[in-house]
Scaffold this motif. Structure first.
Motif, PDB file in Angstrom:
ATOM      1  N   VAL A 198     -10.429  17.427  43.597  1.00 37.01           N
ATOM      2  CA  VAL A 198      -9.666  16.823  44.692  1.00 37.01           C
ATOM      3  C   VAL A 198     -10.614  16.301  45.763  1.00 37.01           C
ATOM      4  O   VAL A 198     -10.461  15.174  46.266  1.00 37.01           O
ATOM      5  CB  VAL A 198      -8.681  17.854  45.291  1.00 37.01           C
ATOM      6  N   GLU A 199     -11.627  17.095  46.097  1.00 39.61           N
ATOM      7  CA  GLU A 199     -12.582  16.704  47.133  1.00 39.61           C
ATOM      8  C   GLU A 199     -13.292  15.399  46.764  1.00 39.61           C
ATOM      9  O   GLU A 199     -13.451  14.502  47.610  1.00 39.61           O
ATOM     10  CB  GLU A 199     -13.611  17.819  47.310  1.00 39.61           C
ATOM     11  N   ALA A 200     -13.701  15.272  45.508  1.00 39.95           N
ATOM     12  CA  ALA A 200     -14.438  14.087  45.080  1.00 39.95           C
ATOM     13  C   ALA A 200     -13.563  12.837  45.068  1.00 39.95           C
ATOM     14  O   ALA A 200     -14.053  11.721  45.282  1.00 39.95           O
ATOM     15  CB  ALA A 200     -15.033  14.317  43.692  1.00 39.95           C
ATOM     16  N   GLN A 201     -12.274  13.014  44.831  1.00 41.21           N
ATOM     17  CA  GLN A 201     -11.391  11.859  44.680  1.00 41.21           C
ATOM     18  C   GLN A 201     -10.661  11.459  45.952  1.00 41.21           C
ATOM     19  O   GLN A 201     -10.156  10.338  46.053  1.00 41.21           O
ATOM     20  CB  GLN A 201     -10.350  12.140  43.587  1.00 41.21           C
ATOM     21  N   LEU A 202     -10.583  12.364  46.897  1.00 38.59           N
ATOM     22  CA  LEU A 202      -9.689  12.158  48.037  1.00 38.59           C
ATOM     23  C   LEU A 202     -10.038  10.904  48.836  1.00 38.59           C
ATOM     24  O   LEU A 202      -9.138  10.146  49.234  1.00 38.59           O
ATOM     25  CB  LEU A 202      -9.723  13.392  48.947  1.00 38.59           C
ATOM     26  N   GLU A 203     -11.304  10.651  49.079  1.00 36.56           N
ATOM     27  CA  GLU A 203     -11.703   9.496  49.886  1.00 36.56           C
ATOM     28  C   GLU A 203     -12.142   8.297  49.051  1.00 36.56           C
ATOM     29  O   GLU A 203     -12.554   7.276  49.599  1.00 36.56           O
ATOM     30  CB  GLU A 203     -12.836   9.904  50.834  1.00 36.56           C
ATOM     31  N   ASP A 204     -12.032   8.425  47.729  1.00 34.16           N
ATOM     32  CA  ASP A 204     -12.394   7.328  46.831  1.00 34.16           C
ATOM     33  C   ASP A 204     -11.143   6.486  46.584  1.00 34.16           C
ATOM     34  O   ASP A 204     -10.216   6.910  45.905  1.00 34.16           O
ATOM     35  CB  ASP A 204     -12.933   7.893  45.518  1.00 34.16           C
ATOM     36  N   THR A 205     -11.118   5.294  47.134  1.00 35.69           N
ATOM     37  CA  THR A 205      -9.902   4.465  47.044  1.00 35.69           C
ATOM     38  C   THR A 205      -9.604   4.018  45.618  1.00 35.69           C
ATOM     39  O   THR A 205      -8.483   3.591  45.334  1.00 35.69           O
ATOM     40  CB  THR A 205     -10.034   3.221  47.941  1.00 35.69           C
ATOM     41  N   GLU A 206     -10.583   4.106  44.727  1.00 36.60           N
ATOM     42  CA  GLU A 206     -10.369   3.695  43.342  1.00 36.60           C
ATOM     43  C   GLU A 206     -10.020   4.877  42.432  1.00 36.60           C
ATOM     44  O   GLU A 206      -9.820   4.696  41.240  1.00 36.60           O
ATOM     45  CB  GLU A 206     -11.620   2.991  42.795  1.00 36.60           C
ATOM     46  N   SER A 207      -9.958   6.073  42.978  1.00 39.15           N
ATOM     47  CA  SER A 207      -9.738   7.260  42.147  1.00 39.15           C
ATOM     48  C   SER A 207      -8.309   7.340  41.651  1.00 39.15           C
ATOM     49  O   SER A 207      -7.394   6.692  42.177  1.00 39.15           O
ATOM     50  CB  SER A 207     -10.081   8.524  42.934  1.00 39.15           C
ATOM     51  N   THR A 208      -8.115   8.151  40.634  1.00 40.44           N
ATOM     52  CA  THR A 208      -6.766   8.365  40.113  1.00 40.44           C
ATOM     53  C   THR A 208      -5.896   9.046  41.152  1.00 40.44           C
ATOM     54  O   THR A 208      -4.709   8.725  41.292  1.00 40.44           O
ATOM     55  CB  THR A 208      -6.844   9.204  38.825  1.00 40.44           C
ATOM     56  N   LEU A 209      -6.460   9.981  41.916  1.00 40.98           N
ATOM     57  CA  LEU A 209      -5.698  10.627  42.984  1.00 40.98           C
ATOM     58  C   LEU A 209      -5.219   9.600  44.006  1.00 40.98           C
ATOM     59  O   LEU A 209      -4.062   9.629  44.440  1.00 40.98           O
ATOM     60  CB  LEU A 209      -6.549  11.701  43.660  1.00 40.98           C
ATOM     61  N   SER A 210      -6.071   8.678  44.392  1.00 42.34           N
ATOM     62  CA  SER A 210      -5.664   7.642  45.348  1.00 42.34           C
ATOM     63  C   SER A 210      -4.586   6.745  44.768  1.00 42.34           C
ATOM     64  O   SER A 210      -3.664   6.320  45.483  1.00 42.34           O
ATOM     65  CB  SER A 210      -6.880   6.808  45.771  1.00 42.34           C
ATOM     66  N   LEU A 211      -4.672   6.446  43.469  1.00 42.79           N
ATOM     67  CA  LEU A 211      -3.638   5.637  42.828  1.00 42.79           C
ATOM     68  C   LEU A 211      -2.282   6.329  42.915  1.00 42.79           C
ATOM     69  O   LEU A 211      -1.263   5.711  43.271  1.00 42.79           O
ATOM     70  CB  LEU A 211      -4.012   5.386  41.362  1.00 42.79           C
ATOM     71  N   TYR A 212      -2.235   7.613  42.598  1.00 40.56           N
ATOM     72  CA  TYR A 212      -0.977   8.363  42.677  1.00 40.56           C
ATOM     73  C   TYR A 212      -0.464   8.410  44.112  1.00 40.56           C
ATOM     74  O   TYR A 212       0.732   8.228  44.352  1.00 40.56           O
ATOM     75  CB  TYR A 212      -1.165   9.779  42.141  1.00 40.56           C
ATOM     76  N   ARG A 213      -1.340   8.666  45.066  1.00 40.98           N
ATOM     77  CA  ARG A 213      -0.904   8.733  46.462  1.00 40.98           C
ATOM     78  C   ARG A 213      -0.289   7.414  46.907  1.00 40.98           C
ATOM     79  O   ARG A 213       0.775   7.399  47.547  1.00 40.98           O
ATOM     80  CB  ARG A 213      -2.087   9.088  47.362  1.00 40.98           C
ATOM     81  N   GLN A 214      -0.940   6.303  46.564  1.00 36.78           N
ATOM     82  CA  GLN A 214      -0.416   5.003  46.954  1.00 36.78           C
ATOM     83  C   GLN A 214       0.918   4.722  46.273  1.00 36.78           C
ATOM     84  O   GLN A 214       1.853   4.208  46.908  1.00 36.78           O
ATOM     85  CB  GLN A 214      -1.426   3.909  46.598  1.00 36.78           C
ATOM     86  N   ALA A 215       1.008   5.026  44.986  1.00 37.98           N
ATOM     87  CA  ALA A 215       2.237   4.745  44.252  1.00 37.98           C
ATOM     88  C   ALA A 215       3.402   5.568  44.785  1.00 37.98           C
ATOM     89  O   ALA A 215       4.520   5.064  44.946  1.00 37.98           O
ATOM     90  CB  ALA A 215       2.025   5.015  42.759  1.00 37.98           C
ATOM     91  N   ILE A 216       3.153   6.849  45.069  1.00 43.45           N
ATOM     92  CA  ILE A 216       4.228   7.697  45.597  1.00 43.45           C
ATOM     93  C   ILE A 216       4.665   7.213  46.971  1.00 43.45           C
ATOM     94  O   ILE A 216       5.861   7.145  47.270  1.00 43.45           O
ATOM     95  CB  ILE A 216       3.760   9.174  45.634  1.00 43.45           C
ATOM     96  N   GLU A 217       3.704   6.827  47.817  1.00 45.94           N
ATOM     97  CA  GLU A 217       4.061   6.334  49.150  1.00 45.94           C
ATOM     98  C   GLU A 217       4.886   5.051  49.065  1.00 45.94           C
ATOM     99  O   GLU A 217       5.899   4.900  49.761  1.00 45.94           O
ATOM    100  CB  GLU A 217       2.794   6.085  49.964  1.00 45.94           C
ATOM    101  N   LEU A 218       4.477   4.131  48.203  1.00 45.86           N
ATOM    102  CA  LEU A 218       5.243   2.887  48.041  1.00 45.86           C
ATOM    103  C   LEU A 218       6.633   3.185  47.493  1.00 45.86           C
ATOM    104  O   LEU A 218       7.628   2.601  47.948  1.00 45.86           O
ATOM    105  CB  LEU A 218       4.501   1.930  47.114  1.00 45.86           C
ATOM    106  N   ARG A 219       6.699   4.059  46.508  1.00 42.73           N
ATOM    107  CA  ARG A 219       7.991   4.412  45.915  1.00 42.73           C
ATOM    108  C   ARG A 219       8.951   4.944  46.971  1.00 42.73           C
ATOM    109  O   ARG A 219      10.149   4.641  46.950  1.00 42.73           O
ATOM    110  CB  ARG A 219       7.777   5.447  44.812  1.00 42.73           C
ATOM    111  N   GLN A 220       8.431   5.715  47.888  1.00 42.29           N
ATOM    112  CA  GLN A 220       9.291   6.345  48.886  1.00 42.29           C
ATOM    113  C   GLN A 220       9.611   5.442  50.071  1.00 42.29           C
ATOM    114  O   GLN A 220      10.661   5.594  50.699  1.00 42.29           O
ATOM    115  CB  GLN A 220       8.629   7.631  49.388  1.00 42.29           C
ATOM    116  N   GLN A 221       8.725   4.488  50.376  1.00 45.09           N
ATOM    117  CA  GLN A 221       8.870   3.747  51.627  1.00 45.09           C
ATOM    118  C   GLN A 221       9.116   2.259  51.470  1.00 45.09           C
ATOM    119  O   GLN A 221       9.687   1.637  52.380  1.00 45.09           O
ATOM    120  CB  GLN A 221       7.618   3.959  52.496  1.00 45.09           C
TER     121      GLN A 221
END
Length: 529
Positions: A439-462
């Motif tokens: 999580v630490e390695a991916q959290l600030e990496d805008t290209e990471s899989t974690l960032s992809l999920y965060r963006q997709a969930i935020e868009l889905r909700q908002q």
């Protein structure tokens, strides 16, 4: 916050939050260890609620944390109304629910109504009481067949391998559709239903928002226990072969009982684990007086091909619409291979898993994520001595079980187990090459899989485009599809071909891989408006 039963009329106007909810499955053993014993626990989950809030999920599904000898890692329940000390206590559970609610996160939990542990007080009493006793009638005991009853009562096989019957000292046999330490309950006995109702109310009164019903297609059994077609054991619930072990019509009365209880508690729900590939049979579980949601495992069983995925989506939407219920989507859980590995492993598997994350999050209905998929984790090839799954350890085992998809999550640092436990212990070994996936390695990496999920969930909700219960399809090149949510307008394009393809007209909101000269590359998906 404690919740108490209210009149059913108050339920009518309660919000149905689950209809488009993003659930997050926490496999409690593998999420976060707070006490250093190498096993995840409830306090560990509570300590990581900030991460789950940051991820943006709406609700949790906690796997069993009840008192258990852990023969099947908690799905062998000895007391369904007590917390096993391995995971904490009731105070820890109450604190977790309260903190999750303060963060706007719902909490749902597993219940296991098909079977108990062999250490449950009922089964201990059944063994002591003898044939024909009321105690044995809570389970499915039968005399054997053949000479001196030495053969099982029928030819049913266990999901874990081998016969579904075990003989005890006095000569009778008991049924277990799973491990021999998980005897099946007799749902023809009214005490069994009354006990489940007590369990549901116990947790509802403590504030839970819903339940995941384990083996929701398996509780009822035909009275005569007829032989199964042996080919059904490997048919993945297709219904092609006669299999009286599961999906008996009597199961629906059980779900009506569960629904009646839930209807007394405003804004609570139940989702069923329903392994059937028959759309009409699946729809029966979703009738207005039964389950609110039903897991649809078609996407899990569909290979990475646009035509096959489109057909799966269409059938799943139709099955849910037939019952007037929202569809329920998932790509993985603790019982199946992680999608990165299912789709080929390595970079290709990860690319395809990222693409499918956008596909499922673009669809109307409820979505279930499995802890770690947002990090792009794959299955782990564990050494034989590390295996713990009873499916792998059974003498008739034909596979290596489910441990490979249950390895503890990597949180931070550069040394295994990456912050899962402060002591460095973990009940399954965490691979060293997960250092880049923490999580630490991916959290600030805008290209990471974690960032992809965060963006997709935020868009889905908002984003207003991510709305509407209908899907329409565009014409698309071979090996591709494009769907549009209606009336919101979100477009999701998927490319499973070997070549880049042009995107539909629109503004790109998100893509699972960088575009190539404005084209969608192979093994990728994109959202547009």
């Amino acid at each position: 916050m404690r919740r108490t039963a209210e009149q059913p009329t108050e339920k009518q106007n309660a919000p149905q939050w689950w209809r488009d909810c993003v659930f997050y499955q926490v496999y409690v053993r593998s999420f976060a260890d707070s006490d250093g014993d190498g096993v995840g626990d409830l306090e560990g989950v509570r300590n990581r609620l900030g991460y789950l809030e940051l991820l943006g999920v709406d609700a949790l599904w906690l796997t069993p944390f009840y008192r258990s000898p852990m023969a099947d890692h908690g799905y062998d329940v000895a007391d369904p109304r007590a917390v096993d000390p391995l995971f904490g206590d009731l105070a820890a559970f109450d604190a977790l629910v309260a903190d999750a609610h303060r963060r706007g996160i719902k909490v749902t939990i597993d219940v296991v109504p098909n079977h108990t542990s062999d250490e449950h007080e009922w089964f201990v009493a059944a063994l002591a009481a003898g044939p024909g006793s009321p105690e044995r009638d809570r389970y499915i005991f039968r005399d054997g067949t053949g000479t001196d009853g030495a053969a099982p009562p029928n030819n049913w096989v266990s999901v874990f391998g081998g016969p579904a019957w075990t003989r005890i000292a006095d000569g009778q046999w008991y049924l277990h559709l799973f491990g021999s330490r998980q005897p099946d309950l007799n749902w023809a006995n009214p005490e069994v239903g009354a006990d489940l109702e007590q369990t549901l109310r116990f947790w509802l009164d403590r504030g839970v928002d819903g339940f995941r019903i384990d083996v929701a297609h398996g509780m009822a059994k035909p009275a005569t226990l007829p032989d199964m077609d042996p080919r059904a054991a490997g048919a993945f619930a297709t219904g092609e072969f006669f299999d009286p072990r599961f999906d008996d019509d009597g199961v629906h009365e059980i779900h009506r009982m569960i629904r009646k209880v839930l209807d007394e508690y405003p804004s609570t729900m139940a989702v069923g684990e329903i392994w059937t590939m028959n759309d009409d049979r699946l729809a029966h579980y979703l009738r207005p007086d039964e389950l609110h949601l039903g897991f649809n495992f078609r996407l899990v069983l569909t290979h990475f091909d646009a035509d096959a995925i489109q057909a799966t989506i269409e059938r799943s939407l139709t099955a849910a619409a037939t019952a007037g219920a929202p569809p329920t989507w998932t790509l993985s859980n603790h019982d199946v291979w992680r999608q990165v590995s299912r789709y080929g492993g390595g970079r290709q598997g990860l690319d395809r898993a990222r693409a499918m994350a956008l596909v499922q999050l673009a669809l109307p209905g409820a979505v279930y994520l499995y802890n770690g998929e947002e990090l792009g984790l794959g299955n782990v090839d564990l050494p034989d001595e590390a295996l713990t799954d009873p499916r792998a350890l059974h003498e008739d085992a034909t596979d290596r079980g489910r441990d490979g998809a249950r390895v503890p999550l990597p949180w931070e640092g550069t040394e295994t187990p990456f912050g899962f436990s402060d002591t460095g212990r973990s009940w399954l070994p965490v691979p060293a090459d997960w250092a880049e996936l923490t999580v630490e390695a991916q959290l600030e990496d805008t290209e990471s899989t974690l960032s992809l999920y965060r963006q997709a969930i935020e868009l889905r909700q908002q984003h207003p485009a991510c709305s509407g219960d209908e899907v329409e399809w565009y014409g698309a090149p071979a090996g591709c599809f494009a769907l549009r949510r209606r009336p919101g307008g979100l477009i999701c394009a998927l490319n499973t071909s070997a070549s880049p393809v042009a995107l539909p007209p629109g503004e790109v909101l998100l893509s699972s891989a960088p575009l190539r000269d404005g084209m969608l590359p192979p093994d990728a998906a994109a959202w547009l408006v």
